[in-house]
Each structure stands twice: as C-alpha cells, then as structure tokens.
Design a protein around this motif. Structure first.
Motif, PDB file in Angstrom:
ATOM      1  N   ASP A 159      30.737  43.663  42.727  1.00  0.00           N
ATOM      2  CA  ASP A 159      29.844  42.733  43.410  1.00  0.00           C
ATOM      3  C   ASP A 159      30.544  41.375  43.567  1.00  0.00           C
ATOM      4  O   ASP A 159      31.727  41.244  43.267  1.00  0.00           O
ATOM      5  N   ASP A 160      29.799  40.369  44.029  1.00  0.00           N
ATOM      6  CA  ASP A 160      30.436  39.077  44.316  1.00  0.00           C
ATOM      7  C   ASP A 160      30.674  38.240  43.054  1.00  0.00           C
ATOM      8  O   ASP A 160      30.985  37.061  43.125  1.00  0.00           O
ATOM      9  N   ARG A 161      30.545  38.865  41.885  1.00  0.00           N
ATOM     10  CA  ARG A 161      30.987  38.200  40.652  1.00  0.00           C
ATOM     11  C   ARG A 161      32.015  39.051  39.903  1.00  0.00           C
ATOM     12  O   ARG A 161      32.312  38.819  38.744  1.00  0.00           O
ATOM     13  N   GLY A 162      32.523  40.066  40.593  1.00  0.00           N
ATOM     14  CA  GLY A 162      33.603  40.857  40.005  1.00  0.00           C
ATOM     15  C   GLY A 162      33.140  41.920  39.025  1.00  0.00           C
ATOM     16  O   GLY A 162      33.944  42.425  38.239  1.00  0.00           O
ATOM     17  N   ARG A 163      31.831  42.284  39.094  1.00  0.00           N
ATOM     18  CA  ARG A 163      31.312  43.307  38.177  1.00  0.00           C
ATOM     19  C   ARG A 163      31.088  44.616  38.943  1.00  0.00           C
ATOM     20  O   ARG A 163      30.800  44.594  40.142  1.00  0.00           O
TER      21      ARG A 163
ATOM     22  N   TYR B 115      36.270  29.258  42.341  1.00  0.00           N
ATOM     23  CA  TYR B 115      36.253  30.551  43.010  1.00  0.00           C
ATOM     24  C   TYR B 115      34.985  31.296  42.566  1.00  0.00           C
ATOM     25  O   TYR B 115      34.228  31.804  43.367  1.00  0.00           O
ATOM     26  N   GLN B 116      34.766  31.333  41.256  1.00  0.00           N
ATOM     27  CA  GLN B 116      33.456  31.740  40.737  1.00  0.00           C
ATOM     28  C   GLN B 116      33.270  31.110  39.361  1.00  0.00           C
ATOM     29  O   GLN B 116      34.247  30.706  38.732  1.00  0.00           O
ATOM     30  N   ARG B 117      32.040  31.026  38.887  1.00  0.00           N
ATOM     31  CA  ARG B 117      31.800  30.417  37.571  1.00  0.00           C
ATOM     32  C   ARG B 117      32.370  31.301  36.472  1.00  0.00           C
ATOM     33  O   ARG B 117      32.241  32.525  36.527  1.00  0.00           O
ATOM     34  N   PRO B 118      33.009  30.696  35.457  1.00  0.00           N
ATOM     35  CA  PRO B 118      33.593  31.522  34.384  1.00  0.00           C
ATOM     36  C   PRO B 118      32.510  32.210  33.557  1.00  0.00           C
ATOM     37  O   PRO B 118      31.518  31.584  33.185  1.00  0.00           O
TER      38      PRO B 118
ATOM     39  N   VAL C  28      39.006  30.373  34.042  1.00  0.00           N
ATOM     40  CA  VAL C  28      38.511  29.540  35.138  1.00  0.00           C
ATOM     41  C   VAL C  28      39.316  29.878  36.395  1.00  0.00           C
ATOM     42  O   VAL C  28      40.546  29.892  36.366  1.00  0.00           O
ATOM     43  N   SER C  29      38.608  30.154  37.495  1.00  0.00           N
ATOM     44  CA  SER C  29      39.280  30.458  38.768  1.00  0.00           C
ATOM     45  C   SER C  29      38.819  29.427  39.791  1.00  0.00           C
ATOM     46  O   SER C  29      37.625  29.128  39.886  1.00  0.00           O
ATOM     47  N   TYR C  30      39.758  28.873  40.532  1.00  0.00           N
ATOM     48  CA  TYR C  30      39.445  27.746  41.405  1.00  0.00           C
ATOM     49  C   TYR C  30      40.496  27.664  42.501  1.00  0.00           C
ATOM     50  O   TYR C  30      41.544  28.292  42.419  1.00  0.00           O
ATOM     51  N   PHE C  31      40.179  26.892  43.547  1.00  0.00           N
ATOM     52  CA  PHE C  31      41.181  26.748  44.612  1.00  0.00           C
ATOM     53  C   PHE C  31      41.093  25.358  45.211  1.00  0.00           C
ATOM     54  O   PHE C  31      40.065  24.680  45.098  1.00  0.00           O
TER      55      PHE C  31
END
Ligand SMILES: *Cc1c(COP(=O)(O)O)cnc(C)c1O
Length: 454
Positions: free
Chosen positions: A169-173, A358-361, A366-369
């Motif tokens: 899904d859009d949170r990587g699950r 990029y998404q909340r940890p 932490v992922s960011y751009f």
C-alpha cells in the motif's frame, strides 16, 4: 566501560584457564617477531581508515554501527578459545549460552514453546524458515510483499519454490486485499510478513494477516531481521511507543527471524531463527559420523543448516544481555532514543521548505527528498544524488543513504510530483544509534543547507 581495561582482563582470564592444563612449547613455525608484526599492524590500521564513521552521530546512512563494548569483550574473550557452536563437544559453555539467549528472544516474542538457534545472518535465518515452510507445504509457493527483503525471492529460487510478490500500500505494507486474492488460488503454503522493511521500516499488519492466512490453511513466517527488537516498544508510554497489535501477533506466527547484529548491539555474524513448534526439528535430521559424542541432548548442529558457527557470537550476545537485556527498560531504551530522533526529524522536515517527507517513519528510518521547482521525479533524483555525495565530501560531513522509489510507489505518496521517469532516488537515514537524538537539529540544518547550495 573501559574497553582497553577489559580486553586486558579478557586475555588474563583465558591465560589463567589455559594454565590449568600444564605447560607446552609453541611451535616455531608460528613465531612472529614483534618488529615485523608492528610493521604489518601499522599497514593494517592504516588501511582500516578507509571507512565511513559508522560510530559517529553524523553517520545516518545505512543500517550500520559498531557493537556495544560488552559484545566486543564477550566476542574476543570467547574467540581466544574459539568454540564452535555446531555441537556441544565443540563448545559446551557457549552452546549453553546460545540456548539461553535464544530462550530470551523467544520470550521477547511471546512464544510459549520454541525451537531455535543463532545463525550467521538474517539471510541464513530466513532461508531456514523458508526451507521448513517448503517441507511442510511441498508443491505450494511462498508469498511476500514487494517491499520484503530481496532475499525471499532469491531463496525461493534456491529452494525451487514459486515466489509470489504481493503489492504494497502507500505506506509500504503488504496489501491484504491482494494477498487474499492470491491465497484464494491455493498456490501458496506460507506467507512471509515483514516487521520493519529494510527500506522504509514499514510494519506489515501481522494481526490482520494471521487470521486471513489461517482461513486458507497457510503458514506465517515473520521477517523481523531489522525490526524485531522494536517489539520492546509495543505499547510503551511516550512518543516512542508503538501500536501493540502487529507485535503481539508475532506470538501466533509459525516462525520469526531477528538479527542481533542489526538492533541487538552485536558484531556481524549474529542472526536468529525461532520456530513455535519444536517438532520442525525433524526436518533437520541427519547423521554425522564426526560429531555429537558428548551428549544425548539435541546438539545445535542437529537443528540448523549451517555446520560450523562462531561460539563467540553466542558469548557476545549472552554477555550483552546480562547488561542490556531484551526488555523495555534494557535494550528497549536504546531503540526508543533512535525512534524519538526519527520522529523529531520528521517534524522538522514537515516544517521545512527545502525538504519533504517521503513517508512518516514507522520505526527509526526517515525517508525524505529535496523540494525542487518544478517538481519532477528526474529533478528529485538528481538533487538527492547530489546531496548524498556533497554531504560526504564537503566540510562538516554528513553521511546519508538513498532509496530507489519506483514511479508507482512515489506518485501514490506524492501525486503532484511529475512522473517524468520510471522512479527516483530519495534520501534515507537510519537513526539506529541512540546518540542521534541529540544530533537531529544539526543534521537537519546541514541537509537543508546542502539542498539549498547551487
Ligand atoms: C537485513 C535484512 C535481511 C538480511 O539479513 P542479513 O543479516 O543482512 O543477512 C533480511 N530481511 C530484512 C527485513 C532485513 O532487514
């Protein structure tokens, strides 16, 4: 802990023990004179300088950090004897230590029965779990999410089992709807759920997936190589606390893997696999004409695919657990600091006009751009790559890592960024050292500055 002092004590303790066996002459073929050693050592330590400073709070790149001094002393002391945990006759003391630490890990996951052992790595630990999965459901495949570690797909090929990647899904699950469609086909015998993906630290909804799998007669394996010790924060008070449900559900799964060499403060060479049903030991049965003399108990080598294995790994983990046990107040406090750091950094990024999450940890990754105008995948990719390199090479260095996000994954999270490429690298920081907590302000300011240069 004064490492120099304790390393001296370690040599002394082992010498004292060795002396109880009577004197003997070391063979001249092994003799090395001090001057030659000094020269080799100088070259060796010189070469080791070619490394990133994994220990330092400005290193917030990959899943890397040095072991705790207790683990170092435990490992080196046992290594002076060099026991082999393949069999009790290879190292009775460290084999017992291994049993004890494995029991502690099983208790941490709420297993009331278990069969398990340490492994050299998470890769081998997962291979063993998938091997048992295949033996129990021959002819049926193995499902895992698209964001699961790449080892699962590769080991399915090794085992000759069909692997089924399931969308996320859009949170990587793992997407439970897609999983259910797949389970309905009857082609899957085991589903792998990830508790803390390697890229983003996403935790699959284990509590919802278990009943779904059971309805289809499917086994459940949890890959918690990275995230396993975060179970210590499930239901904890304060910002670091995690939702209880997925973590508690691990106790109902058939097997679980955790890497003490990731979040357990250990040197490399320490993974672990646990099965809830001790009966799976039957799949490992073999006869060895060389080993297993000294006891009728099941030897560790009789319940693992690897043969020789460092007893020193068990020693290191055992000594570490005496001081920092796998409890909320022990190791849990170490992980909580990294998680607070990740949440704090996420808040700073939320308030920044140079960076975007990029998404909340979910854990401590932490992922960011970089914010770029006009926003496109190709521009995000180029600036991320530049920030990574400039960060390591300039003055006041900061060490980050990048994660490749494909177009679908990126636009599901950020539909406004023009999809002019098939993906983009984003920045990723694993805050696995508790010291990160006191450095996020500095790290954030430094990364903002790097984005704004040029
Ligand atoms: C690191 C990792 C692995 C592989 O473990 P190694 O110890 O590197 O062999 C497997 N699964 C996940 C989720 C991981 O994070």
């Amino acid at each position: 802990m004064d490492l120099e002092h304790w390393l001296g004590r370690a040599t002394h303790a082992i010498e004292q023990w060795a002396d109880t066996f009577g004197p003997y002459e070391p063979h001249p073929s092994l003799h090395v004179d001090e001057d030659r050693f000094a020269a080799a050592f100088a070259e060796f330590t010189g070469r080791l300088r070619d490394n990133y400073p994994f220990f330092h709070p400005t290193y917030v790149g990959q899943m890397l950090k040095p072991p705790h001094p207790a683990a170092v002393v435990g490992y080196l002391t046992a290594m002076l004897i060099n026991p082999n945990n393949h069999a009790l006759d290879g190292g009775p003391a460290t084999a017992r230590m291994e049993r004890e630490v494995v029991a502690r890990l099983a208790a941490m996951f709420g297993y009331d029965t278990h069969l398990g052992h340490l492994t050299t790595s998470g890769t081998i630990a997962n291979l063993e779990a998938l091997f048992v999965a295949r033996e129990l459901h021959p002819g049926r495949g193995i499902a895992y999410s698209q964001d699961a570690h790449y080892t699962h797909g590769r080991m399915c090929r090794v085992l000759g089992v069909e692997g089924h990647p399931v969308p996320t899904d859009d949170r990587g699950r793992i997407d439970l709807g897609a999983l259910e469609d797949l389970l309905r086909t009857g082609r899957v015998g085991t589903v792998v759920l990830t508790a803390g993906t390697t890229g983003l630290g996403a935790v699959d909804p284990i509590h919802d997936a278990v009943p779904l799998a059971r309805r289809h007669g499917v086994r459940v394996h949890v890959d918690a190589a990275y995230g396993g010790f975060f179970t210590l924060l499930a239901g904890a008070d304060g910002p670091a606390g995690l939702p209880v449900e997925p973590w508690r559900a691990i106790s109902r799964c058939d097997s679980v893997v955790v890497d003490p060499h990731k979040h357990g403060l250990q040197p490399y060479g320490c993974g672990a696999v646990l099965f809830r049903d001790p009966g799976v030991g039957r799949f490992y049965l073999h006869d060895s004409p060389y080993t297993y003399f000294t006891s009728d108990e099941l030897h560790l080598g009789e319940i693992s695919l690897e043969c020789s294995r460092a007893g020193a790994s068990a020693a290191a983990l055992w000594l570490t657990f005496q001081l920092l046990p796998p409890t909320p107040d022990g190791l849990g406090a170490v992980l909580a600091a990294g998680r607070r750091a990740a949440l704090r950094w996420a808040d700073l990024i939320d308030g920044s006009d140079a960076l975007e999450l990029y998404q909340r940890p979910e854990l401590d990754i932490v992922s960011y751009f970089p914010t770029v105008e006009p926003a496109s995948l190709s521009a995000v990719d180029a600036v991320s790559a530049r920030v990574l390199t400039d960060g390591m090479t300039g003055p006041d260095p900061v060490f980050l890592s990048t994660l490749r996000a494909d177009r679908e994954a990126f636009t599901a999270r950020h539909p406004k960024v023009a999809a002019d490429a098939d993906g983009a690298r984003v920045l990723r920081s694993v805050l696995m050292k508790p010291e990160a907590e006191h450095h996020v302000e500095h790290l954030h300011a430094r990364v903002e500055q790097l984005v704004r240069q040029r």
